[in-house]
Design an enzyme around this catalytic site. Sequence first.
Site: not given
Length: 383
Positions: A34, A191, A340, A363
């Site tokens: 980043r 998930k 990630g 997100g």
Amino acid sequence: MIPFEELDFEDKQVLLRVDFNVPLENKKVTNDFRIRQTAPTIHKILDKGGSIILVTHIGRPKEGAEDLNLSTSTLIPTLEKTLGLPVKFKKNWIDGVRINKGEVLLCENVRFLKGETSNDSQLAKKMSKLCDIFINEAFSNSHRAHASNYGVAQFAQAKVAGPLFLSEVQALYKVVKKNESPTVAIVGGSKISTKTALIKNLSKQVDHLILGGGIANLIIKARGHQIGKSLFEKGAYEDACRLFKDIDNIVFPIDVVCASEFSKTAIGTIRPLNEIRENDLILDFGPKTLKKIVSKIQSAKTILWNGPIGVFEFDNFANGTRTIAETIAESSAFSVAGGGDTIASIEKFNVSDKISYISTAGGAFLEFLEGKKSPVISILEEN
Ligand code: AMP
């Protein structure tokens, strides 16, 4: 909004909201992706005669509390090395920062300030007074309206989306709205509960949807096969079954690689779905499934990838994720990857420079692809 390239930075003090929420171990940066991505913007502003106040958060300190393990001062050595410039640090910055032309100053973790995450307007006003121009370069934080990315833009004299921010939005827009067919989306990870809205939205926008990892276990079970002791999100199962019923473009698995224990030394056994045993753990896709997936990826013109499709951290179960990474890398399609673990696997398999666009966002990447309009993007679009 005036485009970044047309702004006059001469003798201007810029508040640059960046997302340097990078992984740390023993107070050392373990992945500077980043920071590297933001470096060209910093150099452009300095080259055009500006000075820069960098504002970022790291982690999730308790609102208004200082947590020295999350001090941004930890970033200074990496930042100076990446930029090739000295970088000043200021602990108490909100009541005033003055720097000289050509200087860069990093502020202490913005989340140490009370009112940051609740978007307090008094705090946002103070931030806006620190600068002549506010630039948001933190797309990865744009799904949250905080004082340092939303409120400050309401009060700043001039506000602009930075080049990295815009390139992230444009790449995602190109994948979901202006894409060239055939389109393939690969969604993996552990998930489904955090990705239900994403899967629903993507299924309507792409030609082929490949679901892997723990999400694939739910599909296999929904098709009536046993999945043994594999990762299974019980609470999300019924919703997932309803979701899968409404989607007709999922690429179904044919075989999987199973192990008897979750360990990096476990040996994998390839099994067709109807031969999965009671004590099995599904840890990767099998060769027949991969062949089917590879042919979809090879014929695609647009590819989106989020989430590993197996336990790629263990070499014996990394084949599926490696195959996806390498097939995307060999393809001439426009490809976007984000998240990630996806970035970690892309780096592990050395294909970073062969993916068209790697998003720094987690997100925010998911929420954009879910079709949600971010308030932080809307405020930057206002005149
Ligand atoms: P997420 O954090 O939801 O993006 O999931 C990423 C993690 O899912 C990685 O650490 C993978 O090792 C893990 N994963 C992928 N496939 C499986 C699987 N079949 N069983 C258990 N974990 C998995």
